[in-house]
Design a protein around this motif. Structure first.
Motif, PDB file in Angstrom:
ATOM      1  N   GLY A   1      13.343  10.373  -0.613  1.00 49.15           N
ATOM      2  CA  GLY A   1      14.766  10.190  -0.420  1.00 49.15           C
ATOM      3  C   GLY A   1      15.237   8.803  -0.796  1.00 49.15           C
ATOM      4  O   GLY A   1      16.440   8.582  -0.974  1.00 49.15           O
ATOM      5  N   SER A   2      14.346   7.807  -0.902  1.00 44.32           N
ATOM      6  CA  SER A   2      14.774   6.454  -1.277  1.00 44.32           C
ATOM      7  C   SER A   2      15.154   6.408  -2.748  1.00 44.32           C
ATOM      8  O   SER A   2      16.228   5.926  -3.112  1.00 44.32           O
ATOM      9  CB  SER A   2      13.665   5.445  -0.984  1.00 44.32           C
ATOM     10  OG  SER A   2      13.351   5.395   0.401  1.00 44.32           O
ATOM     11  N   ASP A   3      14.279   6.880  -3.635  1.00 48.99           N
ATOM     12  CA  ASP A   3      14.529   6.976  -5.072  1.00 48.99           C
ATOM     13  C   ASP A   3      13.486   7.916  -5.647  1.00 48.99           C
ATOM     14  O   ASP A   3      12.575   8.389  -4.949  1.00 48.99           O
ATOM     15  CB  ASP A   3      14.499   5.594  -5.737  1.00 48.99           C
ATOM     16  CG  ASP A   3      13.225   4.820  -5.475  1.00 48.99           C
ATOM     17  OD1 ASP A   3      12.123   5.431  -5.476  1.00 48.99           O
ATOM     18  OD2 ASP A   3      13.294   3.606  -5.241  1.00 48.99           O
TER      19      ASP A   3
ATOM     20  N   VAL B   1       3.068  13.600   2.140  1.00 49.38           N
ATOM     21  CA  VAL B   1       4.284  12.796   2.287  1.00 49.38           C
ATOM     22  C   VAL B   1       5.257  13.243   1.192  1.00 49.38           C
ATOM     23  O   VAL B   1       5.104  12.890   0.016  1.00 49.38           O
ATOM     24  CB  VAL B   1       3.977  11.303   2.181  1.00 49.38           C
ATOM     25  CG1 VAL B   1       5.264  10.492   2.322  1.00 49.38           C
ATOM     26  CG2 VAL B   1       2.967  10.891   3.254  1.00 49.38           C
ATOM     27  N   ARG B   2       6.234  14.019   1.585  1.00 43.17           N
ATOM     28  CA  ARG B   2       7.270  14.529   0.696  1.00 43.17           C
ATOM     29  C   ARG B   2       8.429  14.984   1.581  1.00 43.17           C
ATOM     30  O   ARG B   2       8.304  14.975   2.821  1.00 43.17           O
ATOM     31  CB  ARG B   2       6.756  15.691  -0.140  1.00 43.17           C
ATOM     32  CG  ARG B   2       6.150  16.836   0.666  1.00 43.17           C
ATOM     33  CD  ARG B   2       5.651  17.955  -0.197  1.00 43.17           C
ATOM     34  NE  ARG B   2       4.975  18.986   0.577  1.00 43.17           N
ATOM     35  CZ  ARG B   2       5.570  19.931   1.294  1.00 43.17           C
ATOM     36  NH1 ARG B   2       6.900  19.977   1.341  1.00 43.17           N
ATOM     37  NH2 ARG B   2       4.867  20.837   1.961  1.00 43.17           N
ATOM     38  N   LYS B   3       9.488  15.443   0.956  1.00 41.06           N
ATOM     39  CA  LYS B   3      10.619  15.924   1.758  1.00 41.06           C
ATOM     40  C   LYS B   3      10.246  17.266   2.368  1.00 41.06           C
ATOM     41  O   LYS B   3       9.928  18.222   1.651  1.00 41.06           O
ATOM     42  CB  LYS B   3      11.858  16.078   0.882  1.00 41.06           C
ATOM     43  CG  LYS B   3      13.125  16.394   1.666  1.00 41.06           C
ATOM     44  CD  LYS B   3      14.338  16.379   0.761  1.00 41.06           C
ATOM     45  CE  LYS B   3      15.597  16.656   1.564  1.00 41.06           C
ATOM     46  NZ  LYS B   3      16.826  16.617   0.707  1.00 41.06           N
TER      47      LYS B   3
ATOM     48  N   ILE C   1       0.850  -1.175   0.000  1.00 40.76           N
ATOM     49  CA  ILE C   1       0.000   0.000   0.000  1.00 40.76           C
ATOM     50  C   ILE C   1       0.897   1.240   0.000  1.00 40.76           C
ATOM     51  O   ILE C   1       1.935   1.272   0.667  1.00 40.76           O
ATOM     52  CB  ILE C   1      -0.958   0.016   1.213  1.00 40.76           C
ATOM     53  CG1 ILE C   1      -1.935   1.202   1.121  1.00 40.76           C
ATOM     54  CG2 ILE C   1      -0.187  -0.019   2.533  1.00 40.76           C
ATOM     55  CD1 ILE C   1      -3.039   1.160   2.167  1.00 40.76           C
ATOM     56  N   ASP C   2       0.471   2.265  -0.735  1.00 45.17           N
ATOM     57  CA  ASP C   2       1.202   3.537  -0.810  1.00 45.17           C
ATOM     58  C   ASP C   2       0.378   4.624  -0.137  1.00 45.17           C
ATOM     59  O   ASP C   2      -0.827   4.753  -0.392  1.00 45.17           O
ATOM     60  CB  ASP C   2       1.471   3.930  -2.254  1.00 45.17           C
ATOM     61  CG  ASP C   2       2.422   2.972  -2.954  1.00 45.17           C
ATOM     62  OD1 ASP C   2       3.113   2.207  -2.248  1.00 45.17           O
ATOM     63  OD2 ASP C   2       2.454   2.976  -4.206  1.00 45.17           O
ATOM     64  N   VAL C   3       1.038   5.425   0.728  1.00 44.82           N
ATOM     65  CA  VAL C   3       0.371   6.515   1.459  1.00 44.82           C
ATOM     66  C   VAL C   3       0.918   7.836   0.932  1.00 44.82           C
ATOM     67  O   VAL C   3       2.138   8.087   0.976  1.00 44.82           O
ATOM     68  CB  VAL C   3       0.626   6.389   2.979  1.00 44.82           C
ATOM     69  CG1 VAL C   3       0.016   7.577   3.724  1.00 44.82           C
ATOM     70  CG2 VAL C   3       0.065   5.073   3.501  1.00 44.82           C
ATOM     71  N   GLY C   4      -0.009   8.697   0.475  1.00 47.54           N
ATOM     72  CA  GLY C   4       0.415   9.974  -0.100  1.00 47.54           C
ATOM     73  C   GLY C   4       0.093  11.173   0.756  1.00 47.54           C
ATOM     74  O   GLY C   4       0.792  12.191   0.684  1.00 47.54           O
ATOM     75  N   LYS C   5      -0.961  11.125   1.619  1.00 45.13           N
ATOM     76  CA  LYS C   5      -1.319  12.297   2.419  1.00 45.13           C
ATOM     77  C   LYS C   5      -2.059  11.851   3.670  1.00 45.13           C
ATOM     78  O   LYS C   5      -2.803  10.878   3.658  1.00 45.13           O
ATOM     79  CB  LYS C   5      -2.196  13.251   1.607  1.00 45.13           C
ATOM     80  CG  LYS C   5      -2.527  14.548   2.329  1.00 45.13           C
ATOM     81  CD  LYS C   5      -3.230  15.531   1.403  1.00 45.13           C
ATOM     82  CE  LYS C   5      -4.572  15.055   0.959  1.00 45.13           C
ATOM     83  NZ  LYS C   5      -5.294  16.102   0.173  1.00 45.13           N
TER      84      LYS C   5
ATOM     85  N   ASP D   1       7.122  11.132  -3.281  1.00 45.38           N
ATOM     86  CA  ASP D   1       5.921  11.784  -2.776  1.00 45.38           C
ATOM     87  C   ASP D   1       4.982  10.815  -2.034  1.00 45.38           C
ATOM     88  O   ASP D   1       3.792  11.129  -1.830  1.00 45.38           O
ATOM     89  CB  ASP D   1       5.150  12.445  -3.918  1.00 45.38           C
ATOM     90  CG  ASP D   1       4.749  11.455  -4.997  1.00 45.38           C
ATOM     91  OD1 ASP D   1       5.168  10.278  -4.918  1.00 45.38           O
ATOM     92  OD2 ASP D   1       3.994  11.856  -5.911  1.00 45.38           O
ATOM     93  N   HIS D   2       5.507   9.686  -1.596  1.00 46.13           N
ATOM     94  CA  HIS D   2       4.629   8.761  -0.843  1.00 46.13           C
ATOM     95  C   HIS D   2       5.465   7.719  -0.109  1.00 46.13           C
ATOM     96  O   HIS D   2       6.637   7.490  -0.440  1.00 46.13           O
ATOM     97  CB  HIS D   2       3.640   8.071  -1.785  1.00 46.13           C
ATOM     98  CG  HIS D   2       4.295   7.161  -2.768  1.00 46.13           C
ATOM     99  ND1 HIS D   2       4.788   7.579  -4.002  1.00 46.13           N
ATOM    100  CD2 HIS D   2       4.558   5.807  -2.718  1.00 46.13           C
ATOM    101  CE1 HIS D   2       5.287   6.568  -4.657  1.00 46.13           C
ATOM    102  NE2 HIS D   2       5.173   5.479  -3.903  1.00 46.13           N
TER     103      HIS D   2
END
Length: 357
Positions: A333-335, A301-303, A286-290, A340-341
Motif C-alpha cells: 500500500g505504500s508504493d 507480506v502482501r495486501k 532489512i526487507d521481510v517477505g514471509k 510484497d514486503h
C-alpha cells in the motif's frame, strides 16, 4: 779337683768355693762354653727389617682408568677429600704387565670408539686407544648441544587484533558504541558473527558488519542477513516485543522463521538510476517477505484478502507498532516497490522525523 779336710768342715766349704771360682774364671778366659749356672749378661740382637719389593710406578695406588693407558712415567692420582672416585679400577698388578693388555677391564674396551673418563668432574680425559691420542681435558672437544632458538620477529606497527571486542579502538578494536550494541544483541539472545569490514565502492560499506542467523526464541533468519549492528538491534527488539506476541495471540503459535528479501545491497533507492543510495548500501535496512509459524502456517507480506481477518490483523498490528523501532517503515500500500514486503531502516533525518507508511 776337690779335696777334703776331715777336721774342719767350715774350712772345706770355703776351699771348695775357691776352687770352683778359679775353674770358672779359667774357662771364661779360654773361650770354652760356660758351665750351667747363672746367666751373667745378654746382648740384644739388632732387629732386621726386610724391605718389601717396590711396586711398579704406575700402580703405586689403585689406578685410575686414564692412567692405565698413559705412559708409565707419570701417574695422575687425585688427592684430597673431594677427589672423584668414579671410573676407578682396583685389582692387583704384578711387575712387567703391559697396561695396554688391560683394556678388557673397561666395557667395550676393544672397540674403535674413544673412551672418555672423568665425566662429571673438572678434568675429563680421553683414554689412549688406537687412532686416538691421550691427553687431559684441555684437548678434549665437547660438541655444543645447546638448542638455538630462531629469533621471532615482532611487528612494531599496528598490532594484529583477533578479537575486536577486546581491543581499544586505536589498536584496531571497535568503537565503544559498537561494543555496547553487541552486548545488547547478546542479552536479546541474537545469534550472529562479526564479519570483516565491507567496502564495495563509493557509498557501499559497513565498517563493522554482523551476520545474523537467529533471533530471540530460536527464530531463524533465512537466509542469513548481513547488517550493521544498530539495525540488527532494532529488528531483534521488534520481533521479540511485537511480532512474536502478536502471532501467539492470533494463531496460538510462535514464530519459526522469517524470510528476508534484502539486507546489505550496494544499490540506489528502489534501484533507480540517479537516485540516492539506499540504506541497504550501508547495511542499515532489512526487507521481510514471509513469516512462518511453528504450526507450519506461512504468512506472506502482501495486501490481505477481504476474508483474511487474522492475517490482516497481524500485519496491521506489527506494521503500526514497528514505527517505535525504525525511522522508516514501508509495506503493501505504500508504493508499487513495497507491495510484497515490509521495508525497515534507520535512516537519519532532520529533527528526528520518522516516515511510517
Amino acid at each position: 779337683m776337690l779335696s777334703c779336710v776331715p777336721n774342719s768342715r767350715r774350712l772345706s766349704l770355703v776351699s771348695a768355693g775357691l776352687v770352683l771360682t778359679t775353674a770358672l774364671l779359667a774357662g771364661g778366659c779360654s773361650g770354652d762354653m760356660a758351665p750351667p749356672g747363672e746367666l751373667l749378661s745378654v746382648q740384644p740382637a739388632a732387629p732386621t727389617i726386610l724391605s718389601e719389593p717396590a711396586a711398579p710406578a704406575m700402580m703405586t695406588s689403585a689406578p685410575l682408568a686414564p692412567a692405565m693407558f698413559a705412559d708409565g712415567t707419570e701417574t695422575r692420582i687425585p688427592s684430597g677429600p673431594d677427589a672423584p672416585m668414579q671410573n676407578v679400577l682396583a685389582y692387583p698388578v704384578s711387575a712387567g704387565v703391559d697396561a695396554n693388555q688391560m683394556t678388557s677391564a673397561l666395557p667395550e674396551g676393544r672397540v674403535e670408539q674413544p673412551i672418555v673418563t672423568g665425566i662429571g668432574t673438572d678434568n675429563p680425559q680421553l683414554a689412549t686407544m688406537s687412532g686416538y691420542p691421550a691427553g687431559n681435558g684441555s684437548n678434549l672437544q665437547v660438541q655444543d648441544t645447546s638448542i638455538q632458538e630462531n629469533p621471532v620477529q615482532m611487528a612494531g606497527l599496528m598490532p594484529r587484533i583477533s578479537n575486536p571486542m577486546s581491543a581499544p579502538q586505536w589498536a584496531g578494536g571497535m568503537p565503544a558504541a559498537e561494543k555496547a550494541c553487541r552486548n545488547r544483541l547478546k542479552r536479546l539472545g541474537v545469534t550472529y558473527r562479526d564479519l570483516p569490514a565491507i567496502n564495495s565502492g563509493k557509498g557501499c560499506s559497513i565498517p563493522y558488519p554482523v551476520e545474523v542467523t537467529e533471533l530471540s526464541g530460536g527464530i531463524e533468519i533465512k537466509p542469513a542477513a548481513k547488517l550493521n549492528c544498530q539495525i540488527t538491534d532494532a529488528f531483534a527488539q521488534w520481533v521479540k516485543n511485537e511480532l512474536a506476541p502478536a502471532a501467539r495471540l492470533r494463531y496460538l503459535s510462535g514464530v519459526k522463521s522469517i524470510r528476508q528479501l534484502s539486507s546489505y545491497s550496494c544499490r540506489t533507492m528502489n534501484s533507480k538510476r540517479g537516485a540516492p543510495m539506499s540504506e541497504h548500501a550501508s547495511g542499515n535496512a532489512i526487507d521481510v517477505g514471509k513469516i512462518t509459524l511453528n504450526n507450519g502456517q506461512s504468512i506472506a507480506v502482501r495486501k490481505p484478502g477481504f476474508f483474511s481477518f487474522r492475517e490482516k490483523s497481524l500485519l496491521k498490528t506489527v506494521r503500526n507498532d514497528s514505527c517505535k523501532y525504525f525511522t522508516t517503515v514501508l509495506g503493501p500500500g505504500s508504493d508499487i516497490h513495497h507491495r510484497d514486503h515490509f521495508h525497515f531502516d534507520l535512516r537519519s533525518r532532520k529533527r528526528g522525523y520518522r516516515h511510517c507508511d
